[in-house]
Design a protein around this motif. Structure first.
Motif, PDB file in Angstrom:
ATOM      1  N   LYS A   1       0.799  -1.223   0.000  1.00 41.84           N
ATOM      2  CA  LYS A   1       0.000   0.000   0.000  1.00 41.84           C
ATOM      3  C   LYS A   1       0.837   1.282   0.000  1.00 41.84           C
ATOM      4  O   LYS A   1       0.341   2.345  -0.353  1.00 41.84           O
ATOM      5  N   ALA A   2       2.094   1.199   0.467  1.00 39.26           N
ATOM      6  CA  ALA A   2       2.891   2.424   0.615  1.00 39.26           C
ATOM      7  C   ALA A   2       4.379   2.127   0.536  1.00 39.26           C
ATOM      8  O   ALA A   2       4.820   1.003   0.746  1.00 39.26           O
ATOM      9  N   VAL A   3       5.126   3.183   0.259  1.00 41.32           N
ATOM     10  CA  VAL A   3       6.583   3.168   0.306  1.00 41.32           C
ATOM     11  C   VAL A   3       6.988   3.933   1.562  1.00 41.32           C
ATOM     12  O   VAL A   3       6.464   5.018   1.823  1.00 41.32           O
ATOM     13  N   ALA A   4       7.894   3.350   2.332  1.00 45.37           N
ATOM     14  CA  ALA A   4       8.432   4.023   3.514  1.00 45.37           C
ATOM     15  C   ALA A   4       9.873   4.433   3.222  1.00 45.37           C
ATOM     16  O   ALA A   4      10.690   3.614   2.798  1.00 45.37           O
ATOM     17  N   ILE A   5      10.157   5.702   3.447  1.00 46.30           N
ATOM     18  CA  ILE A   5      11.489   6.250   3.202  1.00 46.30           C
ATOM     19  C   ILE A   5      12.264   6.303   4.527  1.00 46.30           C
ATOM     20  O   ILE A   5      11.719   6.718   5.552  1.00 46.30           O
ATOM     21  N   HIS A   6      13.531   5.898   4.471  1.00 44.95           N
ATOM     22  CA  HIS A   6      14.419   5.838   5.637  1.00 44.95           C
ATOM     23  C   HIS A   6      15.755   6.483   5.291  1.00 44.95           C
ATOM     24  O   HIS A   6      16.009   6.814   4.146  1.00 44.95           O
ATOM     25  N   TRP A   7      16.642   6.560   6.284  1.00 41.00           N
ATOM     26  CA  TRP A   7      18.059   6.864   6.040  1.00 41.00           C
ATOM     27  C   TRP A   7      18.884   5.893   6.851  1.00 41.00           C
ATOM     28  O   TRP A   7      18.460   5.403   7.897  1.00 41.00           O
ATOM     29  N   THR A   8      20.069   5.574   6.358  1.00 44.24           N
ATOM     30  CA  THR A   8      20.858   4.503   6.952  1.00 44.24           C
ATOM     31  C   THR A   8      21.615   4.900   8.202  1.00 44.24           C
ATOM     32  O   THR A   8      21.956   4.040   9.000  1.00 44.24           O
ATOM     33  N   GLU A   9      21.952   6.161   8.380  1.00 45.33           N
ATOM     34  CA  GLU A   9      22.754   6.615   9.518  1.00 45.33           C
ATOM     35  C   GLU A   9      24.087   5.882   9.597  1.00 45.33           C
ATOM     36  O   GLU A   9      24.593   5.599  10.676  1.00 45.33           O
ATOM     37  N   ALA A  10      24.672   5.559   8.465  1.00 43.49           N
ATOM     38  CA  ALA A  10      25.919   4.791   8.439  1.00 43.49           C
ATOM     39  C   ALA A  10      27.100   5.607   7.917  1.00 43.49           C
ATOM     40  O   ALA A  10      28.082   5.046   7.456  1.00 43.49           O
ATOM     41  N   GLY A  11      27.001   6.909   7.966  1.00 45.79           N
ATOM     42  CA  GLY A  11      28.119   7.756   7.582  1.00 45.79           C
ATOM     43  C   GLY A  11      27.999   8.345   6.193  1.00 45.79           C
ATOM     44  O   GLY A  11      27.208   7.885   5.367  1.00 45.79           O
ATOM     45  N   PRO A  12      28.814   9.364   5.912  1.00 45.69           N
ATOM     46  CA  PRO A  12      28.700  10.110   4.655  1.00 45.69           C
ATOM     47  C   PRO A  12      29.143   9.331   3.423  1.00 45.69           C
ATOM     48  O   PRO A  12      28.751   9.675   2.315  1.00 45.69           O
ATOM     49  N   ASN A  13      29.932   8.277   3.597  1.00 45.28           N
ATOM     50  CA  ASN A  13      30.424   7.501   2.450  1.00 45.28           C
ATOM     51  C   ASN A  13      29.707   6.171   2.285  1.00 45.28           C
ATOM     52  O   ASN A  13      30.165   5.301   1.551  1.00 45.28           O
ATOM     53  N   ASP A  14      28.606   6.025   2.964  1.00 44.33           N
ATOM     54  CA  ASP A  14      27.815   4.799   2.901  1.00 44.33           C
ATOM     55  C   ASP A  14      27.332   4.561   1.470  1.00 44.33           C
ATOM     56  O   ASP A  14      26.969   5.506   0.767  1.00 44.33           O
ATOM     57  N   THR A  15      27.348   3.313   1.038  1.00 42.75           N
ATOM     58  CA  THR A  15      26.866   2.987  -0.307  1.00 42.75           C
ATOM     59  C   THR A  15      25.753   1.951  -0.249  1.00 42.75           C
ATOM     60  O   THR A  15      25.631   1.203   0.721  1.00 42.75           O
TER      61      THR A  15
ATOM     62  N   GLU B   1      15.894   2.852   1.718  1.00 43.45           N
ATOM     63  CA  GLU B   1      16.873   3.512   2.582  1.00 43.45           C
ATOM     64  C   GLU B   1      17.744   4.438   1.749  1.00 43.45           C
ATOM     65  O   GLU B   1      18.299   4.017   0.726  1.00 43.45           O
ATOM     66  N   LEU B   2      17.871   5.680   2.192  1.00 46.19           N
ATOM     67  CA  LEU B   2      18.750   6.658   1.551  1.00 46.19           C
ATOM     68  C   LEU B   2      20.110   6.593   2.246  1.00 46.19           C
ATOM     69  O   LEU B   2      20.203   6.801   3.456  1.00 46.19           O
TER      70      LEU B   2
ATOM     71  N   HIS C   1       9.548   6.712   7.771  1.00 41.58           N
ATOM     72  CA  HIS C   1       9.535   5.788   8.901  1.00 41.58           C
ATOM     73  C   HIS C   1       8.895   6.492  10.106  1.00 41.58           C
ATOM     74  O   HIS C   1       8.081   5.916  10.825  1.00 41.58           O
ATOM     75  N   TYR C   2       9.240   7.749  10.288  1.00 37.51           N
ATOM     76  CA  TYR C   2       8.724   8.586  11.373  1.00 37.51           C
ATOM     77  C   TYR C   2       7.193   8.640  11.390  1.00 37.51           C
ATOM     78  O   TYR C   2       6.594   8.774  12.463  1.00 37.51           O
ATOM     79  N   ASP C   3       6.566   8.544  10.259  1.00 41.12           N
ATOM     80  CA  ASP C   3       5.108   8.635  10.183  1.00 41.12           C
ATOM     81  C   ASP C   3       4.417   7.381  10.706  1.00 41.12           C
ATOM     82  O   ASP C   3       3.235   7.420  11.050  1.00 41.12           O
TER      83      ASP C   3
END
Length: 163
Positions: A10-24, A88-89, A131-133
């Motif tokens: 039903k939906a896409v959930a957007i996140h961020w990895t919190e794994a540093g600026p060079n995370d791939t 995940e961004l 994710h916060y929502d």
């Protein structure tokens, strides 16, 4: 996770990895494929170069939005792990500073490609949330702290789902 139908999404959930600026995207997908022993993950990882890695097949439930230890958000009870696809961004953190940055143009284009593909495969997928929502985890932090930017992104991505 268990198998589900494309129609159940039903939906896409957007996140961020919190794994540093060079995370791939590749690093994250490799980690969750080989070094992860916890009930967590995401379907897609998208990095600042526009690379996309699939970690959990879309037809499988991912363990990504029902984080324990956080209060329910406005979409709790509407969206959960069984009816969302998580993206995940990667690389939004800034090194040596408590801060963040927003996606690059290449990253944004890649997210749009994933959303366009989901619009075709998952006919009932009509919404994009943070994710916060669902649970009040501050994720993705840039879009929790700057809700106007989130609404702009959300509207554009929802437009791709609702053609």
């Amino acid at each position: 996770g268990r198998i589900r139908t494309y129609r159940s999404i039903k939906a896409v959930a957007i996140h961020w990895t919190e794994a540093g600026p060079n995370d791939t995207a590749k690093n994250q997908a490799d980690y969750f494929a080989t070094g992860n022993n916890r009930p967590a993950g995401a379907h897609f990882f998208v990095d600042r170069y526009g690379m996309v890695s699939l970690s959990v097949p879309v037809r499988r439930v991912g363990w990504s939005v029902m984080s324990s230890g956080y209060l329910p958000g406005p979409y709790y009870g509407i969206y959960d792990n069984t009816n969302t696809v998580s993206i995940e961004l990667c690389g939004l953190e800034i090194s040596d500073a408590p801060g963040y940055r927003f996606p690059t143009e290449a990253q944004f284009r890649a997210v749009k490609r994933v959303i366009e593909w989901l619009a075709i495969k998952c006919p009932n997928c009509k919404d994009v949330v943070r994710h916060y929502d669902i649970k009040k985890k501050p994720c993705p932090k840039p879009y929790v702290e700057e809700p106007d930017k989130w609404e702009e992104l959300r509207n554009e991505l929802r437009g791709l789902l609702n053609g």
